[in-house]
Design an enzyme around this catalytic site. Sequence first.
Site, PDB file in Angstrom:
ATOM      1  N   CYS A 134       0.844  -1.194   0.000  1.00  0.00           N
ATOM      2  CA  CYS A 134       0.000   0.000   0.000  1.00  0.00           C
ATOM      3  C   CYS A 134       0.887   1.254   0.000  1.00  0.00           C
ATOM      4  O   CYS A 134       1.769   1.379  -0.837  1.00  0.00           O
ATOM      5  CB  CYS A 134      -0.958  -0.061   1.182  1.00  0.00           C
ATOM      6  SG  CYS A 134      -2.323   1.131   1.090  1.00  0.00           S
ATOM      7  N   ASP A 192      -8.060  -3.732  -7.844  1.00  0.00           N
ATOM      8  CA  ASP A 192      -7.723  -2.728  -6.843  1.00  0.00           C
ATOM      9  C   ASP A 192      -8.221  -1.360  -7.302  1.00  0.00           C
ATOM     10  O   ASP A 192      -7.699  -0.797  -8.267  1.00  0.00           O
ATOM     11  CB  ASP A 192      -6.202  -2.695  -6.651  1.00  0.00           C
ATOM     12  CG  ASP A 192      -5.749  -1.767  -5.533  1.00  0.00           C
ATOM     13  OD1 ASP A 192      -6.550  -0.920  -5.103  1.00  0.00           O
ATOM     14  OD2 ASP A 192      -4.591  -1.894  -5.112  1.00  0.00           O
ATOM     15  N   HIS A 223      -7.109  -4.940  -3.530  1.00  0.00           N
ATOM     16  CA  HIS A 223      -6.163  -4.206  -2.710  1.00  0.00           C
ATOM     17  C   HIS A 223      -5.991  -4.916  -1.365  1.00  0.00           C
ATOM     18  O   HIS A 223      -6.938  -5.472  -0.823  1.00  0.00           O
ATOM     19  CB  HIS A 223      -6.684  -2.782  -2.477  1.00  0.00           C
ATOM     20  CG  HIS A 223      -5.689  -1.878  -1.827  1.00  0.00           C
ATOM     21  ND1 HIS A 223      -4.604  -1.364  -2.506  1.00  0.00           N
ATOM     22  CD2 HIS A 223      -5.593  -1.405  -0.559  1.00  0.00           C
ATOM     23  CE1 HIS A 223      -3.896  -0.604  -1.691  1.00  0.00           C
ATOM     24  NE2 HIS A 223      -4.466  -0.614  -0.503  1.00  0.00           N
TER      25      HIS A 223
END
Length: 251
Positions: A134, A192, A223
Amino acid sequence: MQIQTTTITLTTATGPMRCLQIMPLASGNALGKKPTKTFGAVLFYSEIFQITAPIARAAAILAGQGFIVLVPEVFHELNPAGTVLGYDDTGKDKGNQDKWTKPLTSHDSDTLAMLAYLQTLAEFSGKTSSYGVCIGGHLAFRAALNPAISAACCLYATDLHSDTLPAAPGDQTLERAGDIQGELMLIWGKQDPHIPAEGRLKIYQQLSKSGCNFSWHELNAQHAFMRDEGERYDPALALWVYQQARLLFCA
């Protein structure tokens, strides 16, 4: 490989930074002898939530493959030491606020502090890689701007394509991709929403234009598919990622 876990505090240009340190249990240590320099290091940059239980478990998996792993509190200037944000709206809002507040140059100085610390470890072989998920994927990429980083594994790196993190003109991470000397591995989830197809295309084109040495993987995943809590977790893909990271870092 057995591992040992400690918490350390490093001095950085922007204040003290707590790090989780996980490393293989060297046979020299176990026997009370002077350890030999046998382990490479991985700087592991977390999500916006800092060092959560899933991040600690992931770091342990990497360390168990033969690496000294350092996990910094990425927003140490903005929170009391030991702060872990929840995987909920409150934690997400605070983490995003921190992400948009801390300048990229402060992340650079954090990386410098960790690199300097590694040089003090008798077990350190001298080779350092970066890894992140991330925002941490972005920071692992950012760390690779430093020539001391030989390889970077960047998982669903946010804010690379959008240039939305605080930076001086000309210092956004993606536009400096040409400074990277090590090898990059970028891994994305096709489902994502944070890095859509057009964003991934922008990153790919910039890396190609900059002449970077990189590999590119787009997976059928969402994600945070590496996070071993929640419905987005994909254990089979996570196992594959750890294997690919090990091959990259040992090359």
